[in-house]
Write a protein that holds these residues in place. Structure first.
Motif, PDB file in Angstrom:
ATOM      1  N   GLN A  31       0.833  -1.215   0.000  1.00 58.90           N
ATOM      2  CA  GLN A  31       0.000   0.000   0.000  1.00 58.90           C
ATOM      3  C   GLN A  31       0.863   1.260   0.000  1.00 58.90           C
ATOM      4  O   GLN A  31       0.580   2.224  -0.720  1.00 58.90           O
ATOM      5  N   ARG A  32       1.934   1.259   0.785  1.00 61.12           N
ATOM      6  CA  ARG A  32       2.820   2.429   0.847  1.00 61.12           C
ATOM      7  C   ARG A  32       3.491   2.678  -0.508  1.00 61.12           C
ATOM      8  O   ARG A  32       3.626   3.821  -0.950  1.00 61.12           O
ATOM      9  N   LEU A  33       3.940   1.602  -1.151  1.00 58.78           N
ATOM     10  CA  LEU A  33       4.625   1.754  -2.436  1.00 58.78           C
ATOM     11  C   LEU A  33       3.690   2.306  -3.514  1.00 58.78           C
ATOM     12  O   LEU A  33       4.098   3.118  -4.343  1.00 58.78           O
TER      13      LEU A  33
ATOM     14  N   VAL B 207       7.492  -2.923 -18.310  1.00 58.91           N
ATOM     15  CA  VAL B 207       6.993  -2.156 -17.174  1.00 58.91           C
ATOM     16  C   VAL B 207       6.661  -0.731 -17.600  1.00 58.91           C
ATOM     17  O   VAL B 207       7.259  -0.195 -18.543  1.00 58.91           O
ATOM     18  N   PRO B 208       5.701  -0.100 -16.901  1.00 62.95           N
ATOM     19  CA  PRO B 208       5.272   1.243 -17.307  1.00 62.95           C
ATOM     20  C   PRO B 208       6.338   2.315 -17.119  1.00 62.95           C
ATOM     21  O   PRO B 208       6.437   3.233 -17.932  1.00 62.95           O
TER      22      PRO B 208
ATOM     23  N   ASN C  66      10.363   4.019 -11.517  1.00 61.30           N
ATOM     24  CA  ASN C  66       9.475   3.960 -10.344  1.00 61.30           C
ATOM     25  C   ASN C  66       8.998   2.536 -10.079  1.00 61.30           C
ATOM     26  O   ASN C  66       7.813   2.245 -10.062  1.00 61.30           O
ATOM     27  N   LEU C  67       9.978   1.649  -9.849  1.00 60.57           N
ATOM     28  CA  LEU C  67       9.674   0.244  -9.583  1.00 60.57           C
ATOM     29  C   LEU C  67      10.048  -0.126  -8.160  1.00 60.57           C
ATOM     30  O   LEU C  67      10.941   0.468  -7.545  1.00 60.57           O
TER      31      LEU C  67
ATOM     32  N   SER D 109      17.582   0.929 -10.307  1.00 64.65           N
ATOM     33  CA  SER D 109      16.971   1.847  -9.339  1.00 64.65           C
ATOM     34  C   SER D 109      15.758   1.241  -8.624  1.00 64.65           C
ATOM     35  O   SER D 109      15.071   1.944  -7.884  1.00 64.65           O
ATOM     36  N   ILE D 110      15.508  -0.064  -8.800  1.00 61.10           N
ATOM     37  CA  ILE D 110      14.336  -0.686  -8.190  1.00 61.10           C
ATOM     38  C   ILE D 110      14.421  -0.613  -6.668  1.00 61.10           C
ATOM     39  O   ILE D 110      15.497  -0.782  -6.086  1.00 61.10           O
TER      40      ILE D 110
END
Length: 314
Positions: A113-115, A159-160, A164-165, A191-192
């Motif tokens: 949920q936080r992510l 991935v979109p 921001n993964l 950067s995941i």
């Protein structure tokens, strides 16, 4: 039987019930005390037929979906966790419900949920169709999470937004397999965002480590657990990868004696939802055919406990 062949049985430790399973079973027992029978349970409380049948004898009724629960009876949600829609549906019907989700699974739900609130897309390492995976996907909007089952999936990912993964994992996976998938994810997406702490639960890690510790001394490995228990299946895989033939059995009656043959040393362990009484049952069965010497192979002591829901202990 006279002249029984000697057999050394190395009993893995830790094995069997983890704190989350212990808590879930206690929740059903306490709910039966508090509300009387029947108490409904959505899905198997834990993946073990022996446990489920014992609770059924006490008055628990196991159902697949919430609409099978009468309006005037309480319902318990299983240790694997449920999608947000399930408690929401229970509330809309004014059902009394108790959530037995393992706190370590709940921790993964909160992370997810936080992510999502941070605007990240989540790559979730797990097994399709497992109740824990279904429950975790049900915490976030549709399309906000992608399932990764194998290392091969990583190369094929679309991935979109690579910037921001984040990744999370099911709590009952193979430690080694997951580490390889995580390495592949980090290599492809430098950067995941990783979880603050490992998602694979302490009990899963400890039981796999205990098998690794004894397997090199064993000719065969018996793992007590259900065929739909992820952590039990992983224990058999761990032994096989070390080169030790392993079999998953639910009870002593499942032992394939021809496959077992006449080994000198076997390993014995139990998945996190298998009760100790089944370990004893297997040892007794072995003792009928062999002159058994039992050795507890201590690896890591476990002192984890989880609080029970306030509504059952108040």
């Amino acid at each position: 039987m006279l002249n029984r062949a000697p057999l050394r049985v190395l009993i893995a430790a830790p094995r069997g019930f983890c704190a989350g399973v212990d808590r879930a079973i206690q929740i059903v027992e306490l709910a039966l005390e508090r509300f009387g029978a029947p108490v409904y349970v959505r899905h198997e409380i834990v993946h073990n037929r022996f446990v489920v049948e014992r609770l059924r004898d006490l008055g628990a009724v196991f159902v697949d979906e919430l609409d099978e629960v009468p309006d005037d009876r309480p319902v318990v949600f299983s240790a694997h966790g449920v999608p947000k829609s399930v408690p929401a549906a229970a509330q809309s019907r004014a059902l009394t419900y108790v959530d037995a989700t393992c706190p370590l699974v709940s921790k993964v739900h909160r992370q997810a949920q936080r992510l999502i609130e941070e605007g990240r897309h989540i790559l979730f390492i797990g097994h399709a169709g497992h109740p824990e995976v279904i429950g975790t996907f049900g915490q976030v909007p549709h399309g906000a999470m992608t399932l990764i089952e194998t290392i091969d999936h990583v190369a094929d990912l679309s991935v979109p937004d690579e910037a921001n993964l984040a990744f999370l994992t099911q709590t009952t996976l193979s430690v080694d397999d997951t580490a390889a998938i995580v390495d592949a994810l980090k290599a492809r997406f430098p950067s995941i965002r990783a979880p603050r702490s490992e998602d694979i639960c302490y009990a899963t890690s400890n039981r796999q480590a205990a098998v690794k510790a004894i397997a090199p001394e064993c000719d065969r490995m018996l793992v007590i657990g259900a065929p739909n228990s992820s952590n039990s299946l992983r224990l058999a895989e761990v032994a096989e990868r070390i080169g030790v033939p392993a079999r998953l059995i639910e009870r002593a009656s499942d032992i394939d004696w021809d496959w077992l043959g006449e080994p000198r040393t076997i390993g014995l362990t139990a998945g996190a939802s298998a009760p100790e009484v089944l370990v004893r049952e297997v040892l007794d069965a072995l003792s009928e055919r062999f002159d058994v010497t039992e050795e507890i192979a201590d690896h890591t002591p476990e002192r984890m406990t989880f609080k029970l829901p306030r509504e059952l202990v108040a």
